[in-house]
Design an enzyme around this catalytic site. Structure first.
Site, short mmCIF file in Angstrom:
data_model
loop_
_atom_site.label_atom_id
_atom_site.label_comp_id
_atom_site.label_asym_id
_atom_site.label_seq_id
_atom_site.Cartn_x
_atom_site.Cartn_y
_atom_site.Cartn_z
N LYS A 194 0.86 -1.19 0.00
CA LYS A 194 0.00 0.00 0.00
C LYS A 194 0.89 1.23 0.00
CE LYS A 194 -3.51 2.48 2.60
NZ LYS A 194 -4.50 2.43 3.65
N ARG A 204 -10.65 10.01 2.03
CA ARG A 204 -10.47 10.68 3.32
C ARG A 204 -11.56 11.73 3.52
NH1 ARG A 204 -3.84 11.17 3.00
NH2 ARG A 204 -3.47 8.92 3.06
N LYS A 216 1.55 9.98 5.83
CA LYS A 216 1.59 8.56 6.18
C LYS A 216 2.86 7.87 5.64
CE LYS A 216 -3.42 8.09 6.75
NZ LYS A 216 -4.58 7.19 6.61
N GLU A 232 7.43 -6.81 0.78
CA GLU A 232 6.26 -6.67 1.67
C GLU A 232 5.28 -7.82 1.44
OE1 GLU A 232 5.20 -4.89 4.06
OE2 GLU A 232 6.15 -2.93 4.08
N LYS A 247 -2.17 -1.49 -3.82
CA LYS A 247 -3.05 -0.32 -3.75
C LYS A 247 -2.24 0.95 -3.85
CE LYS A 247 -5.99 2.00 -0.46
NZ LYS A 247 -6.38 2.11 0.90
N SER A 273 -10.25 5.60 -4.51
CA SER A 273 -11.19 6.71 -4.67
C SER A 273 -10.74 7.74 -5.69
CB SER A 273 -11.42 7.38 -3.32
OG SER A 273 -10.19 7.83 -2.76
C1 PBG Z 1 -7.13 3.69 5.63
C2 PBG Z 1 -7.53 3.43 4.23
C3 PBG Z 1 -7.41 4.35 3.20
C4 PBG Z 1 -7.98 3.75 2.08
C5 PBG Z 1 -8.41 2.48 2.44
N1 PBG Z 1 -8.12 2.29 3.79
C6 PBG Z 1 -6.88 5.73 3.21
C7 PBG Z 1 -5.54 5.99 3.72
O1 PBG Z 1 -4.70 5.09 3.85
O2 PBG Z 1 -5.28 7.14 4.02
C8 PBG Z 1 -8.09 4.41 0.75
C9 PBG Z 1 -9.13 3.90 -0.17
C10 PBG Z 1 -9.45 4.80 -1.30
O3 PBG Z 1 -8.83 5.85 -1.54
O4 PBG Z 1 -10.39 4.45 -2.03
N2 PBG Z 1 -6.50 2.76 6.35
#
Ligand code: PBG
Length: 329
Positions: A194, A204, A216, A232, A247, A273
């Protein structure tokens, strides 16, 4: 002209193109992310993600019945918590929002694969995925909380928990916790690779979960790295992940492709998203064809080697496939 082989011969008509097509999308391989909110009959529009909603549990049950009828494989639940605190303790409340949603879905549509996000960011006031102590996002103490959260989802009857937090060692710790408590059959869909991506912005917005300070990057991966993703992934497989996820999806197709060639576990991809929002916004402006762009994007993720795709387009794509079933293109 002296051309021996003419590739255009196999593009001559829709049936011929159909016969040589290497990849297809099926609703079975799609997972719909759902945002759970308190209340009854609530269907709140998400401004940053037009066409997506925060849903109360009764609405989610109806939605899941529809998704199941469309042949969609699963749903992945995220809690929209208004009860945030420093430690994210509402994330593992036994009668918490997501826990109740799991119970309701499993009793209405038992076969639909129900998955739950495991990370603290929707539940913390600071918006980080882990506990923050003296400005540091601490690893091992966070993993303890994630284990409680995963266990509470298992107790509610979830099929798979999906840790999205990127703490080290959490897959192994969650696996142990589940096994010790009699949940050997609950699977782990691990967000293994990720990335610290700008494409999570609209999500968010949906959960009001953007970090209040910092970013992050000390836990999510550097977008520049691909070999590290493979490391990973192999760590998570070693710790007992049933499925590993990359992701975002479309900016990391190379990672999906390498992972699917190197590992023999199913690969999931999260069509996030921001990827959804780009297509929605460009099509609203009339610059691209929404349906065609949606199908092409999903196909690219399958072509790269993902078995399953988490996507906000799941329902729309399944409806499109149903309407066009058997037709040539
Ligand atoms: C948080 C999480 C996120 C997403 C899925 N789980 C956001 C982040 O890591 O800040 C993002 C999913 C998306 O953008 O559709 N643990």
């Amino acid at each position: 002209m002296d051309i021996v082989y003419r590739p255009r011969r196999l593009r001559a008509s829709p049936p011929i193109r159909g016969l040589v097509r290497e990849n297809e999308i099926s609703p079975r391989q799609l997972i719909f992310p759902i945002f759970v909110t308190e209340g009854k009959l609530v269907r709140e529009k998400i401004l940053s993600m037009p066409g997506q909603f925060r849903l109360s549990i009764d609405e989610i049950v109806r939605e899941c019945e529809e998704l199941y009828a469309l042949g969609i494989g699963g749903v992945n639940l995220f809690g929209f918590s208004k009860n945030k605190n420093e430690s994210g303790s509402k994330s593992y409340a036994p009668k918490g929002l997501v826990q109740r949603a799991v119970i309701a879905i499993k009793s209405a549509v038992p076969d639909l694969c129900v998955q739950t996000d495991v990370a603290l960011d929707p539940y913390t006031t600071h918006g980080h995925d882990g506990l923050v102590i003296d400005g540091e996002i601490v690893n091992d103490k966070t993993v303890e909380v994630l284990c409680k959260m995963a266990l509470s989802h298992a107790e509610a009857g979830v099929d798979w928990v999906s840790p999205s937090d990127m703490m080290d060692g959490r897959v192994g710790a969650i696996r142990k916790t589940l096994d010790k408590n009699g949940f050997k059959n609950v699977g782990i869909l691990a967000y293994s690779a990720k990335y610290a991506s700008s494409f999570y912005g609209p999500f968010r917005g949906a959960l009001n979960s953007a970090p209040k300070s910092g970013d992050k990057k000390t836990y999510q991966m550097d977008p520049a790295n691909a070999r590290e993703a493979l490391r990973e992934i192999s760590l998570d497989i070693g710790e007992g992940a049933d499925i590993v996820m990359v992701k975002p999806a479309i900016t990391y197709l190379d990672v999906i492709s390498r992972a699917s060639q190197l590992f023999d576990v199913p690969i999931a991809a999260y069509n996030v998203s921001g990827e959804y929002a780009m297509i929605v916004a460009a099509s609203e402006k009339g610059w691209i064809d929404r349906e065609k762009a949606m199908m092409e994007m999903l196909l690219s993720i399958r072509r790269a080697g993902a078995s399953m795709i988490l996507t906000y387009f799941a329902k729309e794509a399944a409806a499109f496939l149903r309407a066009n079933y058997g037709s040539y293109s």
